[in-house]
Write an enzyme that holds these catalytic residues in place. Structure first.
Site, PDB file in Angstrom:
ATOM      1  CE1 TYR A 217     -49.159 -27.006 -40.006  1.00  0.00           C
ATOM      2  CE2 TYR A 217     -49.118 -25.009 -41.271  1.00  0.00           C
ATOM      3  CZ  TYR A 217     -49.127 -26.313 -41.219  1.00  0.00           C
ATOM      4  OH  TYR A 217     -49.182 -27.042 -42.491  1.00  0.00           O
TER       5      TYR A 217
ATOM      6  CB  SER B   5     -46.786 -25.192 -44.629  1.00  0.00           C
ATOM      7  OG  SER B   5     -47.675 -24.210 -44.714  1.00  0.00           O
TER       8      SER B   5
ATOM      9  CE  LYS C 177     -46.434 -28.798 -41.452  1.00  0.00           C
ATOM     10  NZ  LYS C 177     -46.655 -30.765 -41.943  1.00  0.00           N
TER      11      LYS C 177
END
Ligand code: UDP
Length: 328
Positions: free
Chosen positions: A138, A114, A142
């Site tokens: 988040y 991402s 990643k």
């Protein structure tokens, strides 16, 4: 050649599964249905299981040649409230999957990363060499997995591509599958819903950003363009390109064009022929003003560019939404 698609009953995974099948691959979906939907998996073999469940994974991994890993929690706000949930699934669970794949002899791995790995970059557009400094759990989850793939490539010869998505949106042109989230927090479906008689008004998160119209600018990328990039990534791994330079590649997936929230609202109004009811609210914490990809590397290394624009995104999402509301 058979591919395991984890998170294959989710939004992006289900579109990638169809793109793989169109390109002649055999596809096995693996999903615990915690955020996925059985209807998005229709027509495919679906193994219900968790990526942290080694025993469940083993027999499935034994009959595939590569893994595409989409299964992850993906709400930035929730990751701030409940980091434990994010690190457990996106890091611990994902490492179990990765180790199981390695033990099964798999050496090709495509990962849903991402643009959240970049945090709040100073420069736009964002190239891959931009420092990775995520600003929420988040993004951190990643980044951790990207680093694991890099280390595994050096140590164990696992070859991987991490695809850093910008803002995925839109729906398959067939109208059979499209964006489904519960809860739905994304701009395109919320703007479209706000143009329907019963849909809630859209809340625009901030109109005082340092952007041309004061609203946030993002790089919206059609989900089928993303799906096609996954096929290219797999072909890149199959062809053994770049094998000598180490086997872990990271590539941005975006169009290189930014659109403001108000531009998306206007596109939604054009698609539906109705006004999008909206209010202006405060900024959403953690939203950078502008996130736009430099997509040059995807073009030069994978031979991939986005083919669809914002109007295509919004009109396909609208077609799916209409079909979906009449069928549910
Ligand atoms: N956005 C908004 N109202 C909403 C949802 C999103 O104004 O109800 C804005 C948000 O601030 C961001 C853009 O739309 O600038 C895209 O947000 P989304 O949640 O779709 O994707 P994200 O960028 O968080 O991955």
């Amino acid at each position: 050649m058979a591919i395991l698609v984890t998170g294959g009953a989710g939004y992006i995974g289900s579109h990638a599964a169809r793109a793989l099948r169109r390109s002649g691959y055999e596809v096995v979906l693996y999903d615990n249905l915690s955020a996925g939907f059985r209807r998005l998996a229709q027509g495919f073999e679906l193994v219900e299981g968790d990526i942290a469940d080694e025993a469940r994974l083993r027999p499935v991994l034994a009959r595939v040649d590569a893994v595409m890993h989409f299964a992850a929690h993906a709400y930035v706000g929730e990751s701030v409230e409940n980091p434990r949930k994010y690190f457990r699934n996106n890091v611990l669970g994902a490492l179990t999957l990765l180790n199981s794949a390695l033990d099964a002899g798999i050496r090709r791995f495509v990962f849903s990363s991402s643009c959240a790995v970049y945090g709040v970059p100073e420069q736009s557009p964002i190239a891959e060499r931009t420092p990775r400094e995520p600003v929420n759990p988040y993004g951190a989850s990643k980044l951790f997995f990207e680093n694991a793939l890099q280390a595994y490539s050096r140590a164990y010869g696992l070859r991987s591509v991490s695809l850093r998505y910008f803002n995925a949106a839109g729906a398959d042109e067939s109208g059979e599958i499209g964006e489904l989230h519960d809860p739905e927090t994304h701009l395109v479906p919320l703007a479209l819903a706000a143009s329907t008689p019963n849909g809630p008004a859209l809340r625009i998160y901030g109109s005082d950003y340092p952007t041309p119209d004061g609203t946030c600018v993002r790089d919206y990328i059609h989900v089928n363009d993303l799906a096609d990039a996954h096929v290219r990534a797999l072909q890149y791994l199959e062809n053994g390109v770049g094998e000598k330079s180490g086997g872990s590649l990271a590539v941005n997936l975006g169009t290189g064009r930014g659109h403001s929230v108000l531009e998306v609202v206007q596109a939604a109004e054009s698609a539906t022929g109705r006004p999008v009811r909206r209010t202006i609210g405060p900024q959403r914490p953690g939203d950078p003003p502008i996130l736009v990809a430099d997509p040059a590397k995807a073009q030069s290394v994978l031979g991939w560019t986005a083919k669809r624009n914002l109007a295509d995104i919004v009109s396909s999402a609208w077609a799916w939404m209409q079909k979906n509301s009449s069928s549910s």
